[in-house]
Scaffold this active site. Sequence first.
Site, PDB file in Angstrom:
ATOM      1  N   ARG A 213      58.142 -34.361  38.453  1.00  0.00           N
ATOM      2  CA  ARG A 213      57.208 -35.411  38.867  1.00  0.00           C
ATOM      3  C   ARG A 213      57.825 -36.171  40.037  1.00  0.00           C
ATOM      4  NH1 ARG A 213      54.098 -32.885  36.331  1.00  0.00           N
ATOM      5  NH2 ARG A 213      52.649 -33.562  34.686  1.00  0.00           N
ATOM      6  N   GLU A 242      51.270 -38.537  45.156  1.00  0.00           N
ATOM      7  CA  GLU A 242      50.379 -37.371  45.295  1.00  0.00           C
ATOM      8  C   GLU A 242      48.929 -37.790  45.062  1.00  0.00           C
ATOM      9  OE1 GLU A 242      51.452 -34.102  42.755  1.00  0.00           O
ATOM     10  OE2 GLU A 242      53.563 -34.162  43.342  1.00  0.00           O
ATOM     11  N   HIS A 259      53.247 -29.237  44.856  1.00  0.00           N
ATOM     12  CA  HIS A 259      53.200 -29.264  43.391  1.00  0.00           C
ATOM     13  C   HIS A 259      52.666 -27.938  42.845  1.00  0.00           C
ATOM     14  CE1 HIS A 259      52.738 -32.178  39.732  1.00  0.00           C
ATOM     15  NE2 HIS A 259      53.194 -30.992  39.353  1.00  0.00           N
TER      16      HIS A 259
END
Length: 380
Positions: A213, A242, A259
Amino acid sequence: MKIVADENMPYVEALFGELGEITLVNGRQLRPEQLVDVDVLLVRSVTKVNKQLLAKANKLKFVGSATIGTDHIDLDYLQVSNIPFSNAPGCNATAVGEFAFIAMLELAKRFKQPLKGKVVGIVGAGNTGSALEHCLKAYGMKVLLCDPVLAKQGDKVNASREFVPLDTIIDQADIISLHVPITRTGEDKTWYLFDEAKLNQLKPNTWLLNCCRGEVIDNRALIKVKQQRSDLKLVLDVWEGEPNPMPELVPLVEFATPHIAGYSLEGKARGTHMLFQKLCAILNLEVDKSVSNLLPAFNISQLNINSDLSETQLLNISRLVYNLSDDDYLFRNSFLNNHGFDHMRKNHTHRREFSALSLVNTGLSEVNWIYKLGFSGVER
């Protein structure tokens, strides 16, 4: 039965098509009114499933998330509302582990340093961290594990593993790879685990990878520290804020991706299939579809290996399965476009895992390690 599913979740039609009417939606823009009279909701990490989203969900019988993490799900609300939930722990662990391993091979090639011989510190020894550990140990590397939660609660993966404090990782590891869930409170919180102070403590020439993350690293602090320390090498698949990474951070990163570390076709298929299995159990239906039936044939049937493999050759073989540089190039040229980050994720359909490639040993005596990495194949 009415099923609402994220449009980027693969194999939904193949698995759930016979169970009901499927509506595909933009998971990041899903609205409460889209869930009226809906029986099943299938999401990914971009959808915040909470009381606000489910305000009009009058018939919901199941929520499934094709992800490892659950920080985007209000689990307490689902429990109070008697709505069954399932995620997909471990579905993309192999993909993330292989992504990090390939990234390390790429860095070794770029900076003309052998990967083997370096000490790797893995922060977070759950499914994805363990998958990376598997790759590294198959390759004969020394690995240090840091996971204070598992150290306290007990290691369900391997009770014999030993854990070290984060400070030991920072002091001794040449490479640090992050694989923790995001937790914002508590003694072992991971939010900004690597703040400016921790980043400044990194050894000279450390390689730092983040595949979990974005907010595990303070990205503003990372920019500041990296501008002062060119010796640090970064691989970032996840970003604070994000889908809008800080533009000034991207040029400071060696390999940048949107990601997608877990976005192998195998991992995606496993994630959706795990939700299918759970829903079938709830509905008392037989599971009549398998992951293997979903996957397309790999474009290379097999590859013969008949000489001792150098690290460069291993990288070249790995690139046949997944070339990280392709995604890095696309990211740098697209992430500032309107919805560029999400567009890249949506269209990421080419990635495979090592198991897709069959390597045939035509006479070598010691290549067991390459099969332990995960490649398929046989010895002749």
